[in-house]
Design an enzyme around this catalytic site. Structure first.
Site, PDB file in Angstrom:
ATOM      1  N   LYS A   9       0.374  15.354   0.181  1.00 32.32           N
ATOM      2  CA  LYS A   9      -0.405  15.362  -1.059  1.00 32.32           C
ATOM      3  C   LYS A   9      -1.183  16.678  -1.231  1.00 32.32           C
ATOM      4  CE  LYS A   9      -0.773  10.292  -1.261  1.00 32.32           C
ATOM      5  NZ  LYS A   9      -1.684   9.144  -1.456  1.00 32.32           N
ATOM      6  N   PHE A  13      -8.953   3.042 -10.059  1.00 31.12           N
ATOM      7  CA  PHE A  13      -8.822   4.389  -9.491  1.00 31.12           C
ATOM      8  C   PHE A  13      -7.645   5.175 -10.071  1.00 31.12           C
ATOM      9  CE2 PHE A  13      -6.586   1.581  -6.366  1.00 31.12           C
ATOM     10  CZ  PHE A  13      -5.313   2.147  -6.398  1.00 31.12           C
ATOM     11  N   ARG A  20       5.084   4.111   7.917  1.00 30.00           N
ATOM     12  CA  ARG A  20       3.751   3.600   7.532  1.00 30.00           C
ATOM     13  C   ARG A  20       2.828   3.571   8.759  1.00 30.00           C
ATOM     14  NH1 ARG A  20       2.491   2.652   1.993  1.00 30.00           N
ATOM     15  NH2 ARG A  20       1.218   0.890   2.636  1.00 30.00           N
ATOM     16  N   THR A  71      -4.517   3.364   4.465  1.00 28.70           N
ATOM     17  CA  THR A  71      -4.821   4.089   3.217  1.00 28.70           C
ATOM     18  C   THR A  71      -6.172   4.794   3.301  1.00 28.70           C
ATOM     19  OG1 THR A  71      -3.625   2.347   2.037  1.00 28.70           O
ATOM     20  CG2 THR A  71      -5.009   3.805   0.705  1.00 28.70           C
ATOM     21  N   ARG A  85      -3.043  10.311   8.679  1.00 28.51           N
ATOM     22  CA  ARG A  85      -4.241  10.199   7.832  1.00 28.51           C
ATOM     23  C   ARG A  85      -5.525  10.338   8.637  1.00 28.51           C
ATOM     24  NH1 ARG A  85      -1.782   5.547   3.826  1.00 28.51           N
ATOM     25  NH2 ARG A  85      -1.139   6.945   2.142  1.00 28.51           N
ATOM     26  N   ASN A  92      -5.806  11.375   0.658  1.00 28.59           N
ATOM     27  CA  ASN A  92      -5.451  10.868   1.986  1.00 28.59           C
ATOM     28  C   ASN A  92      -4.176  11.479   2.554  1.00 28.59           C
ATOM     29  OD1 ASN A  92      -3.678   9.483   0.382  1.00 28.59           O
ATOM     30  ND2 ASN A  92      -4.304   7.435   1.002  1.00 28.59           N
ATOM     31  N   HIS A 110       1.793  10.348   1.416  1.00 26.44           N
ATOM     32  CA  HIS A 110       2.311   9.092   0.860  1.00 26.44           C
ATOM     33  C   HIS A 110       3.436   8.583   1.756  1.00 26.44           C
ATOM     34  CE1 HIS A 110       4.289   6.295  -1.933  1.00 26.44           C
ATOM     35  NE2 HIS A 110       5.412   6.913  -1.638  1.00 26.44           N
TER      36      HIS A 110
HETATM   37  P1  ATP Z   1       0.630   5.630  -0.857  1.00 27.54           P
HETATM   38  O1  ATP Z   1       1.290   4.733  -1.876  1.00 27.54           O
HETATM   39  O2  ATP Z   1       0.126   6.938  -1.456  1.00 27.54           O
HETATM   40  O3  ATP Z   1       1.454   5.835   0.359  1.00 27.54           O
HETATM   41  P2  ATP Z   1      -0.838   3.398   0.177  1.00 27.54           P
HETATM   42  O4  ATP Z   1       0.437   2.657  -0.014  1.00 27.54           O
HETATM   43  O5  ATP Z   1      -1.445   3.464   1.529  1.00 27.54           O
HETATM   44  O6  ATP Z   1      -0.690   4.905  -0.334  1.00 27.54           O
HETATM   45  P3  ATP Z   1      -1.752   2.288  -2.320  1.00 27.54           P
HETATM   46  O7  ATP Z   1      -2.515   1.040  -2.405  1.00 27.54           O
HETATM   47  O8  ATP Z   1      -0.310   2.317  -2.725  1.00 27.54           O
HETATM   48  O9  ATP Z   1      -1.930   2.855  -0.834  1.00 27.54           O
HETATM   49  O10 ATP Z   1      -2.539   3.384  -3.178  1.00 27.54           O
HETATM   50  C1  ATP Z   1      -1.902   4.559  -3.651  1.00 27.54           C
HETATM   51  C2  ATP Z   1      -2.858   5.724  -3.527  1.00 27.54           C
HETATM   52  O11 ATP Z   1      -3.923   5.534  -4.440  1.00 27.54           O
HETATM   53  C3  ATP Z   1      -3.553   5.841  -2.167  1.00 27.54           C
HETATM   54  O12 ATP Z   1      -2.784   6.497  -1.202  1.00 27.54           O
HETATM   55  C4  ATP Z   1      -4.767   6.649  -2.539  1.00 27.54           C
HETATM   56  O13 ATP Z   1      -4.443   8.037  -2.726  1.00 27.54           O
HETATM   57  C5  ATP Z   1      -5.127   6.034  -3.886  1.00 27.54           C
HETATM   58  N1  ATP Z   1      -6.062   4.908  -3.727  1.00 27.54           N
HETATM   59  C6  ATP Z   1      -5.787   3.663  -3.275  1.00 27.54           C
HETATM   60  N2  ATP Z   1      -6.870   2.858  -3.273  1.00 27.54           N
HETATM   61  C7  ATP Z   1      -7.881   3.643  -3.744  1.00 27.54           C
HETATM   62  C8  ATP Z   1      -9.270   3.425  -3.988  1.00 27.54           C
HETATM   63  N3  ATP Z   1      -9.844   2.239  -3.753  1.00 27.54           N
HETATM   64  N4  ATP Z   1      -9.990   4.470  -4.463  1.00 27.54           N
HETATM   65  C9  ATP Z   1      -9.431   5.674  -4.733  1.00 27.54           C
HETATM   66  N5  ATP Z   1      -8.124   5.945  -4.523  1.00 27.54           N
HETATM   67  C10 ATP Z   1      -7.362   4.949  -4.037  1.00 27.54           C
HETATM   68 MG    MG Z   2       1.538   2.673  -1.818  1.00 27.78          MG
END
Ligand code: ATP
Ligand code: MG
Length: 139
Positions: free
Chosen positions: A11, A59, A87, A93, A104, A114, A117
């Site tokens: 990212k 968000f 993962r 996350t 991360r 973070n 992805h």
């Molecule tokens: P990714 O899909 O990026 O691999 P993830 O699967 O761990 O991450 P998701 O729930 O899919 O988490 O959220 C997608 C992205 O949105 C997160 O990686 C983060 O960048 C952002 N995000 C998620 N939750 C929050 C939050 N509560 N506040 C701010 N940003 C968030």
């Molecule tokens: Mg995700």
């Protein structure tokens, strides 16, 4: 044993801070083969499309702004049990909850910025990989 694929992107925060090489090294050392790789940038529209599943979340506007804020490094990766193992390698996350040694935990700055992805299913891995790479760019 089934070998399969996942999709990742480094990212904007991690690319801007010069962690691309360190993160790619950890990925290869964990046994993933890089099938496709590029440095590019998402427009706000493309970032919004990529994370459309989160459209209703509070968000989402910030996430779209952040994901379009700088260069990213998308990759398709191959390994047995790729989605779940990747993962595990990237960690939770929220980096505050990420296990020691995960990407991360090492490189993320916040729950939003973070660092990386990782696809959450084989089906999404295929969709997300094809979002960035033509079949002829996948080796
Ligand atoms: P990714 O899909 O990026 O691999 P993830 O699967 O761990 O991450 P998701 O729930 O899919 O988490 O959220 C997608 C992205 O949105 C997160 O990686 C983060 O960048 C952002 N995000 C998620 N939750 C929050 C939050 N509560 N506040 C701010 N940003 C968030
Ligand atoms: Mg995700």
């Amino acid at each position: 044993m089934a070998t399969n694929r996942t999709f990742t992107m480094i990212k904007p925060d991690a690319v801007a801070e010069g962690h691309t090489g360190s993160i790619t090294k950890l990925i290869e050392e964990a046994g993933f083969r890089i099938v496709a790789l590029r440095k590019t940038r998402l427009t706000p529209d493309r970032a919004g499309e990529f994370y459309a599943v989160h459209r209703e979340r509070g968000f989402y506007p910030d996430l779209v702004r952040y994901m379009a804020s700088g260069a990213i490094v998308p990759m398709i990766l191959e390994k047995e049990n790729a989605v779940a193992d990747f993962r595990k390698l990237i960690g939770a996350t929220n980096p505050a909850n990420a296990e020691a040694g995960t990407i991360r935990q090492l490189f993320a700055k916040s729950i939003e910025a973070n660092a990386i992805h990782g696809s959450d299913s084989d089906e999404n891995a295929a969709v997300e990989g094809n979002f960035f790479f033509a079949a002829t760019e996948q080796f």
